[in-house]
Design a protein around this motif. Structure first.
Motif, PDB file in Angstrom:
ATOM      1  N   LYS A 107    -101.426 -52.725  54.500  1.00 51.36           N
ATOM      2  CA  LYS A 107    -100.564 -52.507  55.819  1.00 51.36           C
ATOM      3  C   LYS A 107     -99.743 -51.478  55.721  1.00 51.36           C
ATOM      4  CE  LYS A 107     -98.514 -57.471  56.882  1.00 51.36           C
ATOM      5  NZ  LYS A 107     -97.407 -58.398  56.306  1.00 51.36           N
ATOM      6  N   ARG A 108    -101.033 -50.395  54.363  1.00 49.37           N
ATOM      7  CA  ARG A 108    -100.442 -49.084  54.000  1.00 49.37           C
ATOM      8  C   ARG A 108     -98.305 -48.836  53.500  1.00 49.37           C
ATOM      9  NH1 ARG A 108    -100.873 -48.036  58.890  1.00 49.37           N
ATOM     10  NH2 ARG A 108     -99.427 -47.083  59.784  1.00 49.37           N
ATOM     11  N   GLU A 109     -98.746 -50.111  53.173  1.00 47.61           N
ATOM     12  CA  GLU A 109     -97.252 -50.224  52.289  1.00 47.61           C
ATOM     13  C   GLU A 109     -97.150 -49.781  50.989  1.00 47.61           C
ATOM     14  OE1 GLU A 109     -95.197 -54.579  55.137  1.00 47.61           O
ATOM     15  OE2 GLU A 109     -96.619 -54.535  53.232  1.00 47.61           O
ATOM     16  N   CYS A 110     -96.056 -49.134  50.230  1.00 44.13           N
ATOM     17  CA  CYS A 110     -95.973 -48.947  49.027  1.00 44.13           C
ATOM     18  C   CYS A 110     -94.735 -48.784  48.688  1.00 44.13           C
ATOM     19  CB  CYS A 110     -96.701 -47.493  48.794  1.00 44.13           C
ATOM     20  SG  CYS A 110     -97.442 -46.926  46.685  1.00 44.13           S
ATOM     21  N   PHE A 111     -95.041 -48.944  46.774  1.00 43.08           N
ATOM     22  CA  PHE A 111     -93.801 -49.007  46.901  1.00 43.08           C
ATOM     23  C   PHE A 111     -93.867 -48.425  45.015  1.00 43.08           C
ATOM     24  CE2 PHE A 111     -91.712 -50.775  42.708  1.00 43.08           C
ATOM     25  CZ  PHE A 111     -90.833 -51.661  43.244  1.00 43.08           C
ATOM     26  N   ALA A 112     -93.368 -47.379  44.603  1.00 41.93           N
ATOM     27  CA  ALA A 112     -92.795 -46.330  43.631  1.00 41.93           C
ATOM     28  C   ALA A 112     -91.597 -46.520  42.939  1.00 41.93           C
ATOM     29  CB  ALA A 112     -93.191 -44.796  44.170  1.00 41.93           C
ATOM     30  N   THR A 113     -91.413 -46.275  41.974  1.00 36.93           N
ATOM     31  CA  THR A 113     -90.252 -46.057  41.377  1.00 36.93           C
ATOM     32  C   THR A 113     -90.107 -44.548  40.230  1.00 36.93           C
ATOM     33  OG1 THR A 113     -88.665 -46.992  40.112  1.00 36.93           O
ATOM     34  CG2 THR A 113     -90.459 -47.217  39.647  1.00 36.93           C
ATOM     35  N   CYS A 114     -88.645 -44.397  39.643  1.00 39.26           N
ATOM     36  CA  CYS A 114     -88.642 -43.218  38.634  1.00 39.26           C
ATOM     37  C   CYS A 114     -87.252 -43.750  38.138  1.00 39.26           C
ATOM     38  CB  CYS A 114     -88.855 -41.722  39.077  1.00 39.26           C
ATOM     39  SG  CYS A 114     -87.272 -41.681  40.531  1.00 39.26           S
ATOM     40  N   ILE A 115     -86.943 -43.942  36.475  1.00 38.07           N
ATOM     41  CA  ILE A 115     -86.042 -44.425  35.434  1.00 38.07           C
ATOM     42  C   ILE A 115     -85.940 -43.032  35.053  1.00 38.07           C
ATOM     43  CG2 ILE A 115     -84.718 -45.688  34.370  1.00 38.07           C
ATOM     44  CD1 ILE A 115     -87.451 -48.072  34.826  1.00 38.07           C
ATOM     45  N   TRP A 116     -84.605 -43.078  35.424  1.00 31.98           N
ATOM     46  CA  TRP A 116     -84.084 -41.293  34.729  1.00 31.98           C
ATOM     47  C   TRP A 116     -83.195 -41.667  33.259  1.00 31.98           C
ATOM     48  CZ3 TRP A 116     -85.541 -37.128  35.901  1.00 31.98           C
ATOM     49  CH2 TRP A 116     -86.091 -36.570  37.572  1.00 31.98           C
ATOM     50  N   ARG A 117     -83.195 -41.275  33.017  1.00 36.67           N
ATOM     51  CA  ARG A 117     -81.918 -40.933  31.566  1.00 36.67           C
ATOM     52  C   ARG A 117     -80.322 -41.177  32.530  1.00 36.67           C
ATOM     53  NH1 ARG A 117     -82.742 -36.245  27.841  1.00 36.67           N
ATOM     54  NH2 ARG A 117     -82.100 -34.699  30.752  1.00 36.67           N
ATOM     55  N   SER A 118     -80.253 -40.401  33.021  1.00 34.59           N
ATOM     56  CA  SER A 118     -78.660 -40.016  34.230  1.00 34.59           C
ATOM     57  C   SER A 118     -78.849 -39.830  35.242  1.00 34.59           C
ATOM     58  CB  SER A 118     -77.694 -39.204  33.325  1.00 34.59           C
ATOM     59  OG  SER A 118     -78.911 -37.871  33.777  1.00 34.59           O
ATOM     60  N   ARG A 119     -78.154 -40.143  36.137  1.00 35.26           N
ATOM     61  CA  ARG A 119     -78.474 -39.743  38.001  1.00 35.26           C
ATOM     62  C   ARG A 119     -78.289 -37.706  37.544  1.00 35.26           C
ATOM     63  NH1 ARG A 119     -73.482 -39.583  42.417  1.00 35.26           N
ATOM     64  NH2 ARG A 119     -75.325 -39.342  43.825  1.00 35.26           N
ATOM     65  N   GLU A 120     -77.615 -37.960  37.008  1.00 33.63           N
ATOM     66  CA  GLU A 120     -77.141 -36.342  36.575  1.00 33.63           C
ATOM     67  C   GLU A 120     -78.948 -35.463  37.101  1.00 33.63           C
ATOM     68  OE1 GLU A 120     -73.345 -37.911  36.323  1.00 33.63           O
ATOM     69  OE2 GLU A 120     -75.717 -37.695  35.312  1.00 33.63           O
ATOM     70  N   ASP A 121     -79.889 -36.382  35.852  1.00 36.57           N
ATOM     71  CA  ASP A 121     -80.932 -35.740  35.856  1.00 36.57           C
ATOM     72  C   ASP A 121     -81.810 -35.519  37.430  1.00 36.57           C
ATOM     73  OD1 ASP A 121     -80.786 -34.879  32.965  1.00 36.57           O
ATOM     74  OD2 ASP A 121     -80.684 -36.911  32.381  1.00 36.57           O
ATOM     75  N   ALA A 122     -81.633 -36.811  37.013  1.00 35.35           N
ATOM     76  CA  ALA A 122     -82.041 -37.204  39.194  1.00 35.35           C
ATOM     77  C   ALA A 122     -82.169 -35.861  39.563  1.00 35.35           C
ATOM     78  CB  ALA A 122     -82.160 -38.819  39.601  1.00 35.35           C
ATOM     79  N   ILE A 123     -80.587 -35.764  39.600  1.00 32.71           N
ATOM     80  CA  ILE A 123     -80.001 -34.872  41.048  1.00 32.71           C
ATOM     81  C   ILE A 123     -81.122 -33.342  40.605  1.00 32.71           C
ATOM     82  CG2 ILE A 123     -77.990 -33.622  41.876  1.00 32.71           C
ATOM     83  CD1 ILE A 123     -76.704 -36.652  41.762  1.00 32.71           C
ATOM     84  N   LYS A 124     -80.843 -32.812  39.527  1.00 34.14           N
ATOM     85  CA  LYS A 124     -81.394 -31.898  39.072  1.00 34.14           C
ATOM     86  C   LYS A 124     -82.663 -31.666  39.653  1.00 34.14           C
ATOM     87  CE  LYS A 124     -82.838 -30.472  34.744  1.00 34.14           C
ATOM     88  NZ  LYS A 124     -82.530 -29.794  33.526  1.00 34.14           N
ATOM     89  N   ALA A 125     -83.542 -32.916  39.191  1.00 37.04           N
ATOM     90  CA  ALA A 125     -84.974 -32.528  39.395  1.00 37.04           C
ATOM     91  C   ALA A 125     -85.026 -32.591  40.835  1.00 37.04           C
ATOM     92  CB  ALA A 125     -85.480 -33.650  38.339  1.00 37.04           C
ATOM     93  N   SER A 126     -84.408 -33.405  41.790  1.00 35.76           N
ATOM     94  CA  SER A 126     -84.833 -33.298  43.250  1.00 35.76           C
ATOM     95  C   SER A 126     -84.216 -31.993  44.036  1.00 35.76           C
ATOM     96  CB  SER A 126     -83.895 -34.581  43.324  1.00 35.76           C
ATOM     97  OG  SER A 126     -82.259 -34.047  44.224  1.00 35.76           O
ATOM     98  N   LYS A 127     -83.735 -30.669  43.251  1.00 33.60           N
ATOM     99  CA  LYS A 127     -83.068 -29.790  43.939  1.00 33.60           C
ATOM    100  C   LYS A 127     -84.890 -28.799  43.285  1.00 33.60           C
ATOM    101  CE  LYS A 127     -78.450 -30.422  43.428  1.00 33.60           C
ATOM    102  NZ  LYS A 127     -76.877 -30.536  43.369  1.00 33.60           N
ATOM    103  N   LEU A 128     -85.705 -28.943  43.036  1.00 33.35           N
ATOM    104  CA  LEU A 128     -86.418 -27.893  42.636  1.00 33.35           C
ATOM    105  C   LEU A 128     -87.738 -27.785  43.413  1.00 33.35           C
ATOM    106  CD1 LEU A 128     -87.221 -29.137  38.530  1.00 33.35           C
ATOM    107  CD2 LEU A 128     -85.711 -27.625  38.902  1.00 33.35           C
ATOM    108  N   PRO A 129     -88.746 -27.041  43.265  1.00 34.18           N
ATOM    109  CA  PRO A 129     -89.598 -26.872  44.172  1.00 34.18           C
ATOM    110  C   PRO A 129     -90.244 -27.508  44.801  1.00 34.18           C
ATOM    111  CG  PRO A 129     -88.714 -24.953  42.999  1.00 34.18           C
ATOM    112  CD  PRO A 129     -88.470 -25.410  41.880  1.00 34.18           C
TER     113      PRO A 129
END
Length: 172
Positions: A107-129
């Protein structure tokens, strides 16, 4: 995964294997002897409560789950290249502990996940180009997507505990 949009997160992985990939600190055994002369029950109520809270905080990870239905006309090569670049960028930014991207089902459905050391690390990476470039593709390359965010911790028995970040933020 047969049903990537509806499978409960606790059924998506072998969590013992996942926890072996994470820097999970040892937790104190509640049956250990205490040095306060208290009974075990008194000790557990008084001392271990703060120890358990500390252990849980030390073993708390930030988890982002991406559930999606890919558009029928999506450019697969463009998407995979963008994801690969964003993944490499995230690894270099620090704090990304593990990443998993599944295959599309019929059905073209998909699942992906990532686990980070902290929320701050994830937010920092989400702002990268490269992440911004990959994220910008979502509105045109997916018929549907949902981002779920959790605090992931593990019980003393190694069982995963998922607390929705959204509900915890709204309670504050």
């Amino acid at each position: 995964m047969i049903q990537p949009l509806t499978t409960p997160i606790f059924l998506c992985f072998d969590w013992m294997q996942v926890s072996s990939l994470l820097p999970v600190a040892d937790t104190m055994d509640n049956n250990s002897k205490n040095s306060h002369g208290n009974t075990e029950d008194e000790h557990n109520r008084e001392c271990c409560k703060s120890t358990a809270e500390q252990n849980r905080a030390e073993n708390r990870f930030y988890m982002v789950v991406f559930r999606s239905i890919r558009a029928a006309d999506a450019d697969e090569e463009l998407l995979y290249a963008a994801y690969a670049e964003a993944h490499e960028e995230a690894k270099r930014s620090g704090g990304l502990l593990t990443y998993w991207y599944g295959s599309l089902n019929q059905k073209r459905e998909c699942f992906a996940t990532c686990i980070w050391r902290s929320r701050e690390d994830a937010i920092k990476a989400s702002k990268l180009p490269n992440h911004l470039k990959a994220a910008s593709l979502a509105s045109t390359k997916y018929d549907f997507y949902d981002l779920q965010r959790y605090w992931l911790t593990f019980s003393s028995a190694g069982e995963p505990i998922f607390d929705s970040v959204a509900s915890l933020i709204s309670e504050q």
